[in-house]
Design a protein around this motif. Sequence first.
Motif, PDB file in Angstrom:
ATOM      1  N   ALA A 233       0.837  -1.200   0.000  1.00  0.00           N
ATOM      2  CA  ALA A 233       0.000   0.000   0.000  1.00  0.00           C
ATOM      3  C   ALA A 233       0.871   1.248   0.000  1.00  0.00           C
ATOM      4  O   ALA A 233       0.620   2.197  -0.747  1.00  0.00           O
ATOM      5  CB  ALA A 233      -0.920  -0.003   1.214  1.00  0.00           C
ATOM      6  N   TYR A 236       2.521   1.836  -3.344  1.00  0.00           N
ATOM      7  CA  TYR A 236       1.594   2.379  -4.335  1.00  0.00           C
ATOM      8  C   TYR A 236       1.372   3.864  -4.091  1.00  0.00           C
ATOM      9  O   TYR A 236       1.487   4.684  -5.002  1.00  0.00           O
ATOM     10  CB  TYR A 236       0.265   1.627  -4.298  1.00  0.00           C
ATOM     11  N   LEU A 237       1.049   4.205  -2.823  1.00  0.00           N
ATOM     12  CA  LEU A 237       0.705   5.593  -2.533  1.00  0.00           C
ATOM     13  C   LEU A 237       1.889   6.525  -2.771  1.00  0.00           C
ATOM     14  O   LEU A 237       1.729   7.646  -3.256  1.00  0.00           O
ATOM     15  CB  LEU A 237       0.238   5.727  -1.087  1.00  0.00           C
ATOM     16  N   PHE A 240       3.517   5.259  -7.025  1.00  0.00           N
ATOM     17  CA  PHE A 240       2.733   5.080  -8.246  1.00  0.00           C
ATOM     18  C   PHE A 240       1.490   5.951  -8.309  1.00  0.00           C
ATOM     19  O   PHE A 240       1.102   6.400  -9.372  1.00  0.00           O
ATOM     20  CB  PHE A 240       2.305   3.613  -8.396  1.00  0.00           C
ATOM     21  N   LEU A 246      -9.346   9.656  -5.098  1.00  0.00           N
ATOM     22  CA  LEU A 246      -9.271   8.347  -4.460  1.00  0.00           C
ATOM     23  C   LEU A 246      -8.040   8.250  -3.556  1.00  0.00           C
ATOM     24  O   LEU A 246      -8.140   7.837  -2.404  1.00  0.00           O
ATOM     25  CB  LEU A 246      -9.225   7.243  -5.520  1.00  0.00           C
ATOM     26  N   LEU A 249      -8.432  10.258  -0.526  1.00  0.00           N
ATOM     27  CA  LEU A 249      -9.327   9.576   0.408  1.00  0.00           C
ATOM     28  C   LEU A 249      -8.570   8.493   1.166  1.00  0.00           C
ATOM     29  O   LEU A 249      -8.662   8.375   2.397  1.00  0.00           O
ATOM     30  CB  LEU A 249     -10.486   8.954  -0.377  1.00  0.00           C
ATOM     31  N   ILE A 250      -7.772   7.705   0.418  1.00  0.00           N
ATOM     32  CA  ILE A 250      -7.012   6.635   1.073  1.00  0.00           C
ATOM     33  C   ILE A 250      -6.083   7.235   2.111  1.00  0.00           C
ATOM     34  O   ILE A 250      -5.951   6.728   3.227  1.00  0.00           O
ATOM     35  CB  ILE A 250      -6.197   5.849   0.022  1.00  0.00           C
ATOM     36  N   ASN A 253      -7.877   8.441   5.121  1.00  0.00           N
ATOM     37  CA  ASN A 253      -8.327   7.226   5.753  1.00  0.00           C
ATOM     38  C   ASN A 253      -7.275   6.583   6.643  1.00  0.00           C
ATOM     39  O   ASN A 253      -7.550   6.196   7.776  1.00  0.00           O
ATOM     40  CB  ASN A 253      -8.597   6.266   4.618  1.00  0.00           C
ATOM     41  N   ILE A 254      -6.067   6.478   6.087  1.00  0.00           N
ATOM     42  CA  ILE A 254      -5.002   5.811   6.833  1.00  0.00           C
ATOM     43  C   ILE A 254      -4.661   6.616   8.077  1.00  0.00           C
ATOM     44  O   ILE A 254      -4.527   6.061   9.173  1.00  0.00           O
ATOM     45  CB  ILE A 254      -3.766   5.627   5.933  1.00  0.00           C
ATOM     46  N   ASN A 256      -6.611   8.534   9.731  1.00  0.00           N
ATOM     47  CA  ASN A 256      -7.667   8.402  10.726  1.00  0.00           C
ATOM     48  C   ASN A 256      -7.704   7.019  11.339  1.00  0.00           C
ATOM     49  O   ASN A 256      -7.968   6.864  12.527  1.00  0.00           O
ATOM     50  CB  ASN A 256      -9.021   8.735  10.106  1.00  0.00           C
ATOM     51  N   LEU A 257      -7.437   5.997  10.516  1.00  0.00           N
ATOM     52  CA  LEU A 257      -7.444   4.628  11.045  1.00  0.00           C
ATOM     53  C   LEU A 257      -6.428   4.490  12.169  1.00  0.00           C
ATOM     54  O   LEU A 257      -6.652   3.796  13.149  1.00  0.00           O
ATOM     55  CB  LEU A 257      -7.077   3.636   9.944  1.00  0.00           C
ATOM     56  N   ALA A 259      -5.806   6.427  14.362  1.00  0.00           N
ATOM     57  CA  ALA A 259      -6.261   7.015  15.618  1.00  0.00           C
ATOM     58  C   ALA A 259      -7.597   6.451  16.092  1.00  0.00           C
ATOM     59  O   ALA A 259      -8.146   6.914  17.072  1.00  0.00           O
ATOM     60  CB  ALA A 259      -6.358   8.525  15.469  1.00  0.00           C
ATOM     61  N   VAL A 260      -8.124   5.446  15.384  1.00  0.00           N
ATOM     62  CA  VAL A 260      -9.371   4.815  15.835  1.00  0.00           C
ATOM     63  C   VAL A 260      -9.081   3.999  17.095  1.00  0.00           C
ATOM     64  O   VAL A 260      -8.083   3.294  17.157  1.00  0.00           O
ATOM     65  CB  VAL A 260      -9.939   3.908  14.717  1.00  0.00           C
ATOM     66  N   ILE A 300       2.240   1.376   7.175  1.00  0.00           N
ATOM     67  CA  ILE A 300       2.134   2.186   5.956  1.00  0.00           C
ATOM     68  C   ILE A 300       2.812   3.542   6.182  1.00  0.00           C
ATOM     69  O   ILE A 300       3.608   4.002   5.357  1.00  0.00           O
ATOM     70  CB  ILE A 300       0.658   2.395   5.549  1.00  0.00           C
TER      71      ILE A 300
ATOM     72  N   LEU C 168      -0.700  -3.848  -5.761  1.00  0.00           N
ATOM     73  CA  LEU C 168      -0.436  -2.691  -4.904  1.00  0.00           C
ATOM     74  C   LEU C 168      -1.706  -1.890  -4.673  1.00  0.00           C
ATOM     75  O   LEU C 168      -2.002  -1.468  -3.544  1.00  0.00           O
ATOM     76  CB  LEU C 168       0.632  -1.783  -5.539  1.00  0.00           C
ATOM     77  N   CYS C 171      -3.993  -3.592  -2.269  1.00  0.00           N
ATOM     78  CA  CYS C 171      -3.501  -3.478  -0.888  1.00  0.00           C
ATOM     79  C   CYS C 171      -3.807  -2.109  -0.304  1.00  0.00           C
ATOM     80  O   CYS C 171      -4.146  -1.992   0.874  1.00  0.00           O
ATOM     81  CB  CYS C 171      -1.997  -3.736  -0.825  1.00  0.00           C
ATOM     82  N   SER C 172      -3.697  -1.057  -1.139  1.00  0.00           N
ATOM     83  CA  SER C 172      -3.958   0.253  -0.526  1.00  0.00           C
ATOM     84  C   SER C 172      -5.444   0.490  -0.338  1.00  0.00           C
ATOM     85  O   SER C 172      -5.842   1.258   0.538  1.00  0.00           O
ATOM     86  CB  SER C 172      -3.313   1.386  -1.320  1.00  0.00           C
ATOM     87  N   ILE C 176      -9.214   1.425   2.992  1.00  0.00           N
ATOM     88  CA  ILE C 176     -10.591   1.930   2.884  1.00  0.00           C
ATOM     89  C   ILE C 176     -11.569   0.836   3.290  1.00  0.00           C
ATOM     90  O   ILE C 176     -12.551   1.083   3.988  1.00  0.00           O
ATOM     91  CB  ILE C 176     -10.866   2.394   1.444  1.00  0.00           C
ATOM     92  N   ASN C 444     -10.492  13.350  15.656  1.00  0.00           N
ATOM     93  CA  ASN C 444      -9.256  13.126  14.906  1.00  0.00           C
ATOM     94  C   ASN C 444      -9.195  14.009  13.678  1.00  0.00           C
ATOM     95  O   ASN C 444      -8.159  14.594  13.375  1.00  0.00           O
ATOM     96  CB  ASN C 444      -9.157  11.666  14.455  1.00  0.00           C
TER      97      ASN C 444
END
Lengths: 430, 256, 459
Positions: A233, A236-237, A240, A246, A249-250, A253-254, A256-257, A259-260, A300, C168, C171-172, C176, C444
């Motif tokens: 992941a 890619y981020l 690539f 998108l 958003l990812i 998301n990461i 925030n995740l 800190a969940v 990540i 890849l 995986c990312s 989500i 957060n």
Amino acid sequence: MSDTTHGPDRKERNAWFEADARLKRRHLADKRLRAYGIAAIVFALGMLATLVGTILITAAPAVTQTMVTFEVEVPEGSVDPANPSGGSYQTMLNASIARIFPDVDTPRELRELRQLFSNGGQYQLRDKILADPSLIGKTVSISFPMSDIGDQLHKGVIDRNLPPDFRRVNDTQIAWYDVLVERGQISSPLNWGLLFNADSRFPELAGLRGALVGSFFALLVCFLVSFPVGIAAAVYLEEFAPKNRLTDLIEVNINNLAAVPSIVFGLLGLAVFLNFFGMPRSAPIVGGLVLSLMTLPTIIIATRAALKAVPPSIREAAIGVGASKMQTVGHHVLPLAMPGILTGTIIGLAQALGETAPLLLIGMNAFITAAPDSMFNPSTALPTQIYIWADSPERGFTSRTSAAIIVLLGFLVCMNAIAIYMRKRFERRW
Amino acid sequence: MSAGHEAKISAAGVSVFYGEKQALFDVSIDIPARQVMAFIGPSGCGKSTFLRCINRMNDTIDICRVTGTIAIDGADIYDPKIDPVLLRARVGMVFQKPNPFPKSIYDNIAYGPRIHGVAKAGSQMDEIVETSLRRAGLWNEVKDRLREPGTGLSGGQQQRLCIARAIAVNPDVILMDEPCSALDPIATAKVEELIDELRERYTIVIVTHSMQQAARVSQKAAFFHLGNLIEVDDTERMFTNPRDQRTQDYITGRFG
Amino acid sequence: MSATSLLAIVLILSLIGYFWGRASAAGLKRGGQGMHSIPAYHGYFIALSCGIPSFLLVLIWLATQNTVIDTLLIAGLPAHITDGVETSRMSLILSEIKSIAGGRIFGTPDPALIAAAERYNALRGTASLAMVVSALAVAIAAMSYARSRVSPEFRARNSVDGILRWILIVCSILAILTTLGIILSLVIESMAFFSRVPVFEFLFGMEWSPQIAMRADQVASSGAFGAVPVFWGTIFISAIAMFVALPVGLFSAIYLVEYADKRVRSFVKPLLEILAGIPTIVYGFFAILTVAPFIRDLGTSMGLSVASNSALAAGGVMGIMLIPFISSFADDAISAVPQSMRDGAYALGATKAETVRQVLLPAALPGIVGGVLLAVSRAIGETMIVVMAAGLMAKLTANPLEGVTTVTVQIVTLLIGDTEFDSPKTLAAFGLGLVLFITTLALNIVALQVVKRYRERYE
């Protein structure tokens, strides 16, 4: 400061004078802030010291285990050689105890006498006979733990000078114990049982083997899932992904995740892995999967930082000799970033090892008296075992809980030390 | 202390060390009152280091050590009895890059008077703010937006705001450490004009890279080279007729 | 055959595919063909084409197999067993069938159940056979298709790169999916809960006693699900925690950044960070072992009555846990204020304290606020300390010496042990979980925004 020999200008001299009282106040405020800072640090470090200190002190009794040694007669015919596990070993044990204290005969006294010894003795005797059936008809020497109260009496946790109503052993029990000490039957070797026994209702028999194996399996699953997926992941981020909604958003998301609250991951595991996919309850595989979802953001984020630290010139060089983007990353960027990635991974795994709440929700706090054979068997983990023991009323569990905490902290210290070492050793300034 | 009649600041045998490294060697100089003194010299020559000795800004750097004496109005400022906090109220400083606090223009000016208890909030403070801004030649530009953040001004305005901020505590001396190096030519001209006006009230010491600037604003100049003070003289005389070969080389552009 | 050995076989097949592909491409090359890609890439291509589909097939199969078998099993049960049975009872019947199937028979079960158990075993046998057969079939079919594409013109490298890129991406997207999974599972279970207990009553009700709902035949079996006392307890304990952590964290950060010399800083900072690395379960044990008894003894000696699970003990220990959190955020924020701000203040004759209070703290405020918000979110979501040291009874009190309960404590107590999935009691835990998730998420997001803005300001 009120030196009158200063400059000739009246205005200035006044300024030096007038500021005096006020200036003192200002400097006092400065000293005060410094004192607050020192007090805050002393408080925080004092709490750290208190925490570690009390845990070490309460754990100290669990370093050794008080054992009692008995010569037990195994009469011919008391055990069926064809079915040795069916023998009445407790009776044999009781007989040899009674031989030392011949004048103890009322049932109440007998019961009180037996309270001094762990009931694990009979199993030890049984195991000996099972291993070597030729011992039937002979006298066997076994050494097994004293009970919780016997152990504490020996270690002085129970103060024998207190009036009898205030302690959990009565005078006769103390007298019996003294006889055993005099006869040299009491010893206190290192408490290896703490590490190598499985869990038990009796503190003197309870150990961490099941929890250690369970935690190992869970961390293994966590590593196997989160390490490759996290790297993929992050690659890619970082290397690539086009900049679009998108990937934004990812990214959000990461962050925030990460800190969940961990308990929410437990709810996820319960609803999805157990309820929806019907995976086995209390199993390390489920625990590992939940932990891997929690560790994923850490890995990540660490991987991206490590990839960012690799200078673009390396990428340009590889692309310049005709490597594809994928080859550039696979052959050059990723290997150079690997120390950073591994450091982040170890820190993530260390966090996962200490994580308790999600494991409680998927049932890894079950009472299980055998270590799991595979990651699909019910099991506890190190932190959930600590929770179970901390919740148990027997006094002996207090010191075992502290000892288990020290084992857990020991693992964490080692993992973090490795991470720090790797960071120091492989850190590269470009 | 050997306080010459007109010498506002007199330094004797000042050396500065950063850890093991010596940055300034035995500097002795008298700085006259109500004039502009320019410190010139190639970069790394110690002129800024010496400037920061005059208001003891070097105290905020842990590894920095100062020996020798610097006296202002005859009082040694490195005397342990002297409080750097009070000293800095009398010796203001303006830095290379304008550094207004992230507060309103008004609060930027009022900050100094407030901490030194010169004035409480209210009309007295309003007066100080206005006077300081007027003296810094900024009043007409900002009088309608005193409550807006100082960071919103242009670079030149920010620097004049910083000068106004220094004036507000009513110092005797103002130190300026390359105050125009981050500004464009027009802003520079304004600040230079201001410096020239300010010399009526204040003793000004300015560190500058630019020969032209030194020539334009200063009456006296001191040339530093490799941590040594080479030459002090009237600016005009130094620029037309330097005594030392190194000064000559620097002024004529052989190095620097 | 177990899934593990099946996956091992798939792996071996992929390896075979790799060597096969490499060998055939190498053969072409030796035959004098100009290949687009080097032979190894042809090998990778075959290996990936063979391994990935069958690996995915096995995963999906394993994930859905149990549900499918259960559905089939229930569908096949005779009417006298299934009629009018609730879902919760149904799962008991299912587990009884499974234990019979596993050979653990208690008493004399209904013959229909024994028949079902036999059917269960048969279904499982069929299913695992079918899985093996189909996985291998897919693997081999994919392998031969991929092999057929090996040719001089075939751009194996580009295809492999493409496949890897897709891996890849998948995986990312998992990140989500995790969030989606959290939201879906919380929302779905909460919907089930809110169909029994109105949202309004849950959010604003003043009475919380879910344990009553354990048995259907009990009096007042509906329980009471007014969560206000639970929310209050959470806020109260978090507030106590921040009351400890905020000053201590802030003052230590100020001291470390502005006052301490390098040596002290390099020694104290890592020590403080140790506090952040200690697992919360250890803090929980510390709370019940040391802090709670200490507070109780202290209170008793002053003639106060202190609950053994007082909010003060739980909150105080939580505060200790949060100290490094606040201090490291404040440290970063204060350090990030440019040196020129300090110079400006010192040059005006400000003391250190004045510089800190009037220049550095206001400038660093957004960073500190962001850190504090994250710490509050931590406090609200923190579980183990409160599970061990806080109370179980939901109480609306502002007395820190009494015990209060929190959202996380309630989630754990409601779900621990054996759980049926449709009693309001267990579903209530998901309702609480949803509230917890939304609250912490909001905190957060706001905190990250504040911190981000702040960073931009000085970069």
